[in-house]
Design a protein around this motif. Structure first.
Motif, PDB file in Angstrom:
ATOM      1  N   GLY A   1      75.636  29.181 -12.493  1.00 14.90           N
ATOM      2  CA  GLY A   1      73.516  29.314 -12.102  1.00 14.90           C
ATOM      3  C   GLY A   1      74.102  30.809 -12.099  1.00 14.90           C
ATOM      4  N   PHE A   2      72.674  31.187 -12.185  1.00 13.02           N
ATOM      5  CA  PHE A   2      72.073  32.439 -11.266  1.00 13.02           C
ATOM      6  C   PHE A   2      72.547  33.980 -11.661  1.00 13.02           C
ATOM      7  CE2 PHE A   2      73.712  35.106  -7.431  1.00 13.02           C
ATOM      8  CZ  PHE A   2      72.632  36.066  -7.161  1.00 13.02           C
ATOM      9  N   GLN A   3      73.772  34.021 -12.917  1.00 17.14           N
ATOM     10  CA  GLN A   3      73.918  35.073 -13.461  1.00 17.14           C
ATOM     11  C   GLN A   3      74.260  35.161 -14.987  1.00 17.14           C
ATOM     12  OE1 GLN A   3      78.724  34.465 -14.319  1.00 17.14           O
ATOM     13  NE2 GLN A   3      78.544  33.801 -12.169  1.00 17.14           N
ATOM     14  N   GLY A   4      74.165  36.691 -15.276  1.00 21.30           N
ATOM     15  CA  GLY A   4      73.854  36.909 -16.935  1.00 21.30           C
ATOM     16  C   GLY A   4      74.402  38.112 -16.754  1.00 21.30           C
ATOM     17  N   VAL A   5      75.056  38.495 -18.542  1.00 17.67           N
ATOM     18  CA  VAL A   5      75.231  39.376 -18.903  1.00 17.67           C
ATOM     19  C   VAL A   5      73.820  40.030 -19.984  1.00 17.67           C
ATOM     20  CG1 VAL A   5      76.574  38.546 -21.122  1.00 17.67           C
ATOM     21  CG2 VAL A   5      77.328  40.344 -19.760  1.00 17.67           C
ATOM     22  N   THR A   6      74.658  41.696 -19.003  1.00 15.49           N
ATOM     23  CA  THR A   6      73.852  42.515 -20.233  1.00 15.49           C
ATOM     24  C   THR A   6      74.154  42.571 -21.852  1.00 15.49           C
ATOM     25  OG1 THR A   6      74.832  44.979 -20.226  1.00 15.49           O
ATOM     26  CG2 THR A   6      72.999  44.103 -17.913  1.00 15.49           C
ATOM     27  N   PRO A   7      73.767  43.298 -22.832  1.00 16.54           N
ATOM     28  CA  PRO A   7      74.442  43.405 -24.085  1.00 16.54           C
ATOM     29  C   PRO A   7      75.126  44.472 -24.379  1.00 16.54           C
ATOM     30  CG  PRO A   7      71.520  43.050 -24.406  1.00 16.54           C
ATOM     31  CD  PRO A   7      71.767  43.002 -22.590  1.00 16.54           C
ATOM     32  N   GLU A   8      75.619  44.983 -22.969  1.00 15.85           N
ATOM     33  CA  GLU A   8      76.554  46.075 -22.702  1.00 15.85           C
ATOM     34  C   GLU A   8      77.771  45.404 -21.900  1.00 15.85           C
ATOM     35  OE1 GLU A   8      73.323  47.248 -21.814  1.00 15.85           O
ATOM     36  OE2 GLU A   8      72.902  47.629 -24.048  1.00 15.85           O
ATOM     37  N   GLY A   9      77.440  44.293 -21.465  1.00 18.48           N
ATOM     38  CA  GLY A   9      78.735  43.379 -21.306  1.00 18.48           C
ATOM     39  C   GLY A   9      78.638  43.715 -19.274  1.00 18.48           C
ATOM     40  N   GLU A  10      77.600  44.282 -18.628  1.00 20.92           N
ATOM     41  CA  GLU A  10      76.954  44.447 -17.360  1.00 20.92           C
ATOM     42  C   GLU A  10      77.096  42.951 -16.869  1.00 20.92           C
ATOM     43  OE1 GLU A  10      77.904  47.424 -15.024  1.00 20.92           O
ATOM     44  OE2 GLU A  10      78.747  48.051 -16.787  1.00 20.92           O
ATOM     45  N   ILE A  11      77.146  42.440 -15.769  1.00 18.06           N
ATOM     46  CA  ILE A  11      77.121  41.434 -15.135  1.00 18.06           C
ATOM     47  C   ILE A  11      75.579  41.747 -14.005  1.00 18.06           C
ATOM     48  CG2 ILE A  11      77.938  40.153 -12.945  1.00 18.06           C
ATOM     49  CD1 ILE A  11      80.860  40.158 -14.633  1.00 18.06           C
ATOM     50  N   THR A  12      74.599  40.503 -14.410  1.00 10.39           N
ATOM     51  CA  THR A  12      73.498  40.556 -13.307  1.00 10.39           C
ATOM     52  C   THR A  12      73.298  39.468 -12.759  1.00 10.39           C
ATOM     53  OG1 THR A  12      72.491  39.887 -14.945  1.00 10.39           O
ATOM     54  CG2 THR A  12      71.989  42.243 -14.981  1.00 10.39           C
ATOM     55  N   THR A  13      72.552  39.204 -11.852  1.00 10.30           N
ATOM     56  CA  THR A  13      72.369  38.359 -11.199  1.00 10.30           C
ATOM     57  C   THR A  13      70.722  38.651 -11.688  1.00 10.30           C
ATOM     58  OG1 THR A  13      71.629  38.781  -8.775  1.00 10.30           O
ATOM     59  CG2 THR A  13      74.360  37.993  -9.463  1.00 10.30           C
ATOM     60  N   LEU A  14      70.308  37.107 -11.448  1.00 11.60           N
ATOM     61  CA  LEU A  14      68.931  36.331 -11.609  1.00 11.60           C
ATOM     62  C   LEU A  14      67.590  37.091 -10.447  1.00 11.60           C
ATOM     63  CD1 LEU A  14      69.532  33.143 -13.514  1.00 11.60           C
ATOM     64  CD2 LEU A  14      69.238  35.845 -14.634  1.00 11.60           C
ATOM     65  N   GLY A  15      68.268  36.700  -9.049  1.00  9.23           N
ATOM     66  CA  GLY A  15      67.471  36.831  -7.666  1.00  9.23           C
ATOM     67  C   GLY A  15      67.454  35.821  -7.001  1.00  9.23           C
ATOM     68  N   ARG A  16      67.636  35.428  -5.925  1.00  8.81           N
ATOM     69  CA  ARG A  16      67.471  34.457  -5.253  1.00  8.81           C
ATOM     70  C   ARG A  16      67.219  33.187  -5.730  1.00  8.81           C
ATOM     71  NH1 ARG A  16      70.724  35.127  -0.692  1.00  8.81           N
ATOM     72  NH2 ARG A  16      70.893  32.933  -0.223  1.00  8.81           N
ATOM     73  N   GLY A  17      68.165  31.887  -5.527  1.00 10.83           N
ATOM     74  CA  GLY A  17      67.103  30.704  -5.953  1.00 10.83           C
ATOM     75  C   GLY A  17      67.286  30.655  -7.407  1.00 10.83           C
ATOM     76  N   GLY A  18      67.757  31.448  -8.522  1.00  9.71           N
ATOM     77  CA  GLY A  18      67.648  31.732  -9.323  1.00  9.71           C
ATOM     78  C   GLY A  18      68.940  30.934 -10.141  1.00  9.71           C
ATOM     79  N   SER A  19      69.447  29.801  -9.537  1.00  8.23           N
ATOM     80  CA  SER A  19      70.214  28.375  -9.984  1.00  8.23           C
ATOM     81  C   SER A  19      69.718  27.756 -11.439  1.00  8.23           C
ATOM     82  CB  SER A  19      71.418  28.362  -9.147  1.00  8.23           C
ATOM     83  OG  SER A  19      71.944  28.893  -9.612  1.00  8.23           O
ATOM     84  N   ASP A  20      68.436  27.326 -11.167  1.00 12.01           N
ATOM     85  CA  ASP A  20      66.885  26.847 -10.881  1.00 12.01           C
ATOM     86  C   ASP A  20      66.514  27.179 -12.958  1.00 12.01           C
ATOM     87  OD1 ASP A  20      67.676  24.886  -8.610  1.00 12.01           O
ATOM     88  OD2 ASP A  20      65.152  26.641  -8.272  1.00 12.01           O
ATOM     89  N   THR A  21      66.536  28.577 -12.088  1.00 18.73           N
ATOM     90  CA  THR A  21      66.161  29.402 -13.798  1.00 18.73           C
ATOM     91  C   THR A  21      68.013  29.270 -15.404  1.00 18.73           C
ATOM     92  OG1 THR A  21      64.382  30.568 -12.787  1.00 18.73           O
ATOM     93  CG2 THR A  21      64.696  31.434 -14.725  1.00 18.73           C
ATOM     94  N   SER A  22      68.281  29.312 -14.789  1.00 18.96           N
ATOM     95  CA  SER A  22      69.055  29.680 -15.282  1.00 18.96           C
ATOM     96  C   SER A  22      69.341  28.253 -16.661  1.00 18.96           C
ATOM     97  CB  SER A  22      71.146  29.917 -14.585  1.00 18.96           C
ATOM     98  OG  SER A  22      71.330  30.558 -13.846  1.00 18.96           O
ATOM     99  N   ALA A  23      69.504  26.948 -15.526  1.00 16.24           N
ATOM    100  CA  ALA A  23      69.245  25.635 -15.678  1.00 16.24           C
ATOM    101  C   ALA A  23      68.734  25.490 -16.523  1.00 16.24           C
ATOM    102  CB  ALA A  23      69.488  24.147 -14.447  1.00 16.24           C
ATOM    103  N   VAL A  24      66.865  25.696 -16.312  1.00 16.75           N
ATOM    104  CA  VAL A  24      66.673  25.486 -17.222  1.00 16.75           C
ATOM    105  C   VAL A  24      66.433  26.480 -18.756  1.00 16.75           C
ATOM    106  CG1 VAL A  24      63.284  25.674 -17.604  1.00 16.75           C
ATOM    107  CG2 VAL A  24      64.420  24.708 -15.552  1.00 16.75           C
ATOM    108  N   ALA A  25      66.433  27.060 -18.100  1.00 14.42           N
ATOM    109  CA  ALA A  25      66.760  28.057 -19.508  1.00 14.42           C
ATOM    110  C   ALA A  25      68.016  27.343 -20.589  1.00 14.42           C
ATOM    111  CB  ALA A  25      67.108  29.883 -18.907  1.00 14.42           C
ATOM    112  N   ILE A  26      68.673  27.149 -19.546  1.00 10.99           N
ATOM    113  CA  ILE A  26      69.948  26.567 -20.845  1.00 10.99           C
ATOM    114  C   ILE A  26      69.346  25.118 -21.702  1.00 10.99           C
ATOM    115  CG2 ILE A  26      72.227  25.141 -20.830  1.00 10.99           C
ATOM    116  CD1 ILE A  26      73.420  27.177 -18.828  1.00 10.99           C
ATOM    117  N   ALA A  27      68.681  24.686 -20.833  1.00  5.47           N
ATOM    118  CA  ALA A  27      67.694  23.348 -21.235  1.00  5.47           C
ATOM    119  C   ALA A  27      67.040  23.855 -22.725  1.00  5.47           C
ATOM    120  CB  ALA A  27      67.612  22.229 -20.150  1.00  5.47           C
ATOM    121  N   ALA A  28      66.173  24.745 -22.349  1.00  8.17           N
ATOM    122  CA  ALA A  28      65.734  24.896 -23.631  1.00  8.17           C
ATOM    123  C   ALA A  28      66.302  25.512 -24.559  1.00  8.17           C
ATOM    124  CB  ALA A  28      64.730  26.086 -22.963  1.00  8.17           C
ATOM    125  N   ALA A  29      67.596  26.569 -24.633  1.00 12.78           N
ATOM    126  CA  ALA A  29      67.859  26.799 -25.340  1.00 12.78           C
ATOM    127  C   ALA A  29      68.312  25.490 -26.366  1.00 12.78           C
ATOM    128  CB  ALA A  29      68.845  28.073 -24.557  1.00 12.78           C
TER     129      ALA A  29
END
Ligand code: ASP
Ligand code: MG
Length: 418
Positions: free
Chosen positions: A135-163
């Motif tokens: 959770g909490f992490q992603g990657v930009t189209p250029e391959g840079e690692i990003t994080t989503l902000g504190r507590g962001g794993s909830d958002t990772s989970a919901v976004a994966i469920a939506a996708a």
């Protein structure tokens, strides 16, 4: 057979024994005949520890390097959980944000997800794997690692469920569901069986830290049925967050929350001319600083003042930016108030129902609690009060709006700082 996305937070995977318990909960869902993707946070207080470590190296860590550092926390827990599931005889594979293809914009430390690739996820699910995603992490189209902000794993989970068009997204946490306020402050507060996306979104925004606000926003947008439930009591179904909540609508207030993470900045003696607010808030926005409550006073002799709140973590950056706007601030003063809490009531039932604000103000006044700022939206009223009054305000408001039950809720964990 459907797809279920489960999310377990840091406390649920804090040690090897807990990781095995999570593995069992995941396997139970799989054995119900579902395909399972499980999203996890970093173990225990790992993220806090990593932030502390960085601050010991430098006071001003570079935001790209911060994301490189913080994203390692989740990589540890996915590998361990995947091993635990395998040790119970099930097929599992761990994937980080980059491996899945969780594509985000390039804003370090609070990136938003723009797309989630589903090819690999589907391939591994079809092959019978339980997939464990960081959770909490992603990657930009250029391959840079990003994080989503504190507590962001909830958002990772919901976004994966939506996708994945999942049947449900279950957020497992250390409380039994969504309460009208924090059960650690009001032990006999009522738990909701269902709550609407709108109410949950407002509650999450005003400081009920049970869910990351952006996770609720995403669930609402993509209509993902979202359940908040206890990782220590798997038989309790917790609270279901859904589109309409006809049951509670006759009740004006669904929840009370307090946020003690903000500071108030007061700018006095500003020129009362067009463009003052636009320039000040434009400069803050350009630097990605979100502003919450704002009030502007009436102008006297061509001068007025503006007070607003920002997250305390962003105070230093905000002050730097404001100090660069000397042409506007001129001889005015900048005053900081750190001793504040924003106490809010939220409820879809307050729409078109007069008197709710007056009831809130009266109930605070009865406790001699002074109100420093007020802001309202259609389904929310927030009052800024002294930090030391926050707990008492919450208790008074729960009583006022009938949010207590006879049944005593169990209280787990430390008292939050309110
Ligand atoms: N590990 C991250 C944090 O502590 C993300 C999360 O837990 O949701 O904020
Ligand atoms: Mg959380």
């Amino acid at each position: 057979m459907g797809i279920i996305v489960q999310k377990f937070g840091g406390t649920s995977v804090a040690d090897p024994e807990k990781i095995h318990n999570v593995a069992k909960a995941v396997i139970k869902e799989k054995e119900n005949g579902n395909s399972v993707v499980v999203v996890v946070s970093a173990m225990g207080h790992t993220t806090d520890y990593l932030i502390k470590l960085a601050k010991e190296v430098t006071e001003t860590p570079n935001s790209r390097e911060m994301d490189m550092l913080l994203s390692t926390g989740e990589q540890v827990s996915i590998a361990l959980l995947s091993m635990a599931i395998q040790s119970h005889g099930h097929k599992a594979i761990s994937m980080n944000g980059q491996q899945v293809g969780i594509i985000t914009e390039c804003i370090h430390s609070k990136a938003r997800i723009v797309d989630i690739k589903t090819e690999k996820l589907k391939k591994y699910l079809d092959a019978g794997n339980i997939i464990v995603v960081a959770g909490f992490q992603g990657v930009t189209p250029e391959g840079e690692i990003t994080t989503l902000g504190r507590g962001g794993s909830d958002t990772s989970a919901v976004a994966i469920a939506a996708a994945l068009n999942a049947d449900r997204c279950d957020i497992y946490t250390d409380v039994e569901g969504v309460y009208a306020t924090d059960p650690r402050i009001v032990p006999n507060v009522k738990k909701a069986d269902t709550i609407s996306y709108e109410e949950m979104l407002e509650l999450a925004r005003v400081g009920a830290n049970v869910l990351h606000p952006r996770s609720v926003e995403t669930a609402k947008q993509f209509n993902v049925p979202l359940r908040v439930r206890s990782s220590f009591n798997l038989d309790n179904l917790g609270t279901l967050i859904i589109g309409v909540n006809d049951m509670e609508i006759y009740k004006p207030v669904a929840g009370v929350a307090a946020d003690t993470s903000q500071v108030r900045i007061l700018l006095s003696n500003l020129p009362d001319i067009p463009g003052t607010a636009a320039k000040l808030f434009g400069a803050l926005a350009k630097n990605n600083i979100s502003v919450d409550m704002i009030i502007q006073s009436l102008a006297i002799q061509g001068k007025n003042s503006i007070a607003f709140t920002v997250d305390s973590e962003e105070l230093d950056s905000a002050l730097n930016i404001l100090n660069n706007e000397k042409d506007i601030i001129q001889s005015g003063e900048i005053l900081i108030d750190r001793d504040i809490a924003k106490v809010s009531i939220v409820g879809a039932g307050m729409v078109d129902r007069p008197g709710i604000a007056a009831d809130m103000f009266r109930s605070l006044a009865d406790k001699h609690i002074n109100i420093k700022m007020i802001s309202t939206s259609e389904i929310k009223i927030s009052c800024l009060v002294e930090k030391e009054n926050a707990k008492e305000a919450i208790k008074a408001l729960c009583k006022e709006f009938d949010l207590e039950s006879a049944e005593v809720a169990s209280v787990k964990g430390d008292l939050p700082n309110v």
